[in-house]
Design a protein around this motif. Structure first.
Motif, PDB file in Angstrom:
ATOM      1  N   VAL A 198     -37.424  30.036 -62.903  1.00 17.48           N
ATOM      2  CA  VAL A 198     -38.615  29.708 -63.687  1.00 17.48           C
ATOM      3  C   VAL A 198     -38.390  28.437 -64.502  1.00 17.48           C
ATOM      4  O   VAL A 198     -39.298  27.618 -64.651  1.00 17.48           O
ATOM      5  N   PRO A 220     -38.772  24.942 -61.843  1.00 15.26           N
ATOM      6  CA  PRO A 220     -39.652  25.293 -60.726  1.00 15.26           C
ATOM      7  C   PRO A 220     -39.654  24.277 -59.586  1.00 15.26           C
ATOM      8  O   PRO A 220     -39.751  24.661 -58.424  1.00 15.26           O
ATOM      9  N   GLN A 247     -47.661  28.705 -57.704  1.00 12.30           N
ATOM     10  CA  GLN A 247     -46.208  28.790 -57.788  1.00 12.30           C
ATOM     11  C   GLN A 247     -45.794  30.032 -58.578  1.00 12.30           C
ATOM     12  O   GLN A 247     -44.857  30.727 -58.202  1.00 12.30           O
ATOM     13  N   ASP A 248     -46.514  30.339 -59.658  1.00 16.99           N
ATOM     14  CA  ASP A 248     -46.246  31.534 -60.446  1.00 16.99           C
ATOM     15  C   ASP A 248     -46.459  32.794 -59.616  1.00 16.99           C
ATOM     16  O   ASP A 248     -45.681  33.736 -59.695  1.00 16.99           O
TER      17      ASP A 248
END
Length: 171
Positions: free
Chosen positions: A44, A47, A3-4
């Motif tokens: 962020v 998420p 995901q990052d």
């Protein structure tokens, strides 16, 4: 981790484009950068919610637009309290932009915010009227009216600049 990485890829892919779009709306490069960065911060911070978004770039643009709008309202209130017109940073002080882009932004700054948003999203971002309406949360007819009024107000401003450039070239 994945995901990052996907958020990092999204940042790399659309950050500059979003900043350019917001710059055309607000006329201040620093403000545009701050608004887009704030949109990424919100992505962020949440998420799971961001992962469910169908169009991440549109979501980021909407959040950044809302940040710009909120700041614009605050600044308007502040100026009203002080009863002075704050001087803006001259558009030609922005490094690395073509003279045409700076001229367009300077002309757009003279339009009301709603018309600037509609023109930028439709003509610069190249969104269809339907999508602009969704982004701004207004009916399509309102977008069409804002586009028509904005173009009518923008035409003489851009024409004035073109005439000034011709005069300088002939001197």
């Amino acid at each position: 981790m994945a995901q990052d990485e996907s958020l990092r890829d999204l940042y790399d892919g659309c950050y500059r484009r979003l900043v350019a779009q917001l710059y055309a709306i607000c006329g201040n490069l620093g403000e545009a950068e701050d608004a887009v960065q704030e949109a990424f911060v919100r992505a962020v911070e949440k998420p799971r919610r961001f992962a469910q978004v169908d169009n991440p770039e549109a979501w980021l643009r909407t959040v950044a637009l809302n940040v710009v709008r909120r700041r614009f309202r605050r600044l308007t209130r502040y100026r009203g309290l002080l009863r002075t017109a704050a001087a803006s940073t001259p558009a030609d002080a922005v490094p690395g932009l073509s003279p045409d882009h700076v001229t367009l932004v300077a002309a757009l700054r003279q339009l009301p915010l709603e018309q600037r948003e509609a023109i930028t999203l439709h003509h610069i971002v190249d969104l269809p009227v339907r999508e602009v309406a969704l982004q701004l949360g207004v009916p399509e007819g309102t977008v069409k009216a804002r586009l028509a009024r904005g173009r009518a107000r923008l035409a003489p401003l851009v024409r004035e600049f073109a005439e000034d450039v011709e005069e300088v070239d002939h001197v």
